[in-house]
Design an enzyme around this catalytic site. Sequence first.
Site, PDB file in Angstrom:
ATOM      1  N   CYS A  55       0.844  -1.214   0.000  1.00  0.00           N
ATOM      2  CA  CYS A  55       0.000   0.000   0.000  1.00  0.00           C
ATOM      3  C   CYS A  55       0.867   1.247   0.000  1.00  0.00           C
ATOM      4  CB  CYS A  55      -0.918   0.014   1.222  1.00  0.00           C
ATOM      5  SG  CYS A  55      -2.108  -1.332   1.239  1.00  0.00           S
ATOM      6  N   ARG A 132      -7.951  -4.494  -2.848  1.00  0.00           N
ATOM      7  CA  ARG A 132      -7.520  -3.381  -3.719  1.00  0.00           C
ATOM      8  C   ARG A 132      -8.481  -3.215  -4.890  1.00  0.00           C
ATOM      9  NH1 ARG A 132      -2.527  -2.479  -1.682  1.00  0.00           N
ATOM     10  NH2 ARG A 132      -1.552  -4.378  -0.916  1.00  0.00           N
TER      11      ARG A 132
HETATM   12  C1  BEZ Z   1       0.630  -4.623   1.857  1.00  0.00           C
HETATM   13  O1  BEZ Z   1       1.839  -4.799   1.861  1.00  0.00           O
HETATM   14  O2  BEZ Z   1       0.120  -3.580   1.445  1.00  0.00           O
HETATM   15  C2  BEZ Z   1      -0.265  -5.723   2.365  1.00  0.00           C
HETATM   16  C3  BEZ Z   1       0.201  -7.007   2.306  1.00  0.00           C
HETATM   17  C4  BEZ Z   1      -0.582  -8.038   2.784  1.00  0.00           C
HETATM   18  C5  BEZ Z   1      -1.851  -7.766   3.317  1.00  0.00           C
HETATM   19  C6  BEZ Z   1      -2.306  -6.463   3.358  1.00  0.00           C
HETATM   20  C7  BEZ Z   1      -1.526  -5.425   2.867  1.00  0.00           C
END
Ligand code: BEZ
Length: 218
Positions: A55, A132
């Site tokens: 993110c 997402r």
């Molecule tokens: C992330 O790195 O954005 C992420 C990875 C796994 C679950 C949720 C967010």
Amino acid sequence: MDQNEATSASIHGLRIGDHAPDFAARSTTGDVRLSDFRGRWLILFSHPADFTPVCTTEFVELARMAAEFERRDCALMALSVDSLFSHFAWLRMIRDRFGVEVRFPIVEDPTLVIGRAFGMVAPQDSDSATVRTTFFIDPAGTIRAMTCYPANMGRSIPEMLRMLDALQAVDAQHGLAPANWQPGDPLLKPPSQKLDDVYAARDASAWFLGEAGKARRK
Ligand code: BEZ
């Protein structure tokens, strides 16, 4: 049936061609209401959680490319289950560590009331995070495209821009964007509705709109 209705794909009930459900919420830029964005394009997108690695890369890249969205008269609005104060702390971390300021609103949705209305939460999910999802909403408030990526894969910001460019081009030129279309490439004509037109087309050049079709026929 128009071309927006030609799909039955949906993200938990919302389909291309649907009116985007309105909402009002607190955000990092103050109170926002979706319907206040009518008259402009809007990309509304959800992310699983603040401070997470993927993110963070998405927000850094979106902040770096913000002027490109602005140039296309397209607002950005992000959303997650995290609180407003978590969003603030994350944006400060992004500014301090990456040297970019995220100036578009990030909505807090602690009860997931918005996330559920937009199908941003898988109903069977136990951790109640948004996935997402990205909604491309046109100036009339209609959902024109949507994508859904898993938590472990970040979105392509150039692809978001390409989709926006394609949607704006097909509207302006009343054409269709072929595979791998890029800004400046010719668009296709809507498919022939008459067998005589199909037989009259000498080759694929007849599929293209305007000068591009003529040039290809030479
Ligand atoms: C992330 O790195 O954005 C992420 C990875 C796994 C679950 C949720 C967010």
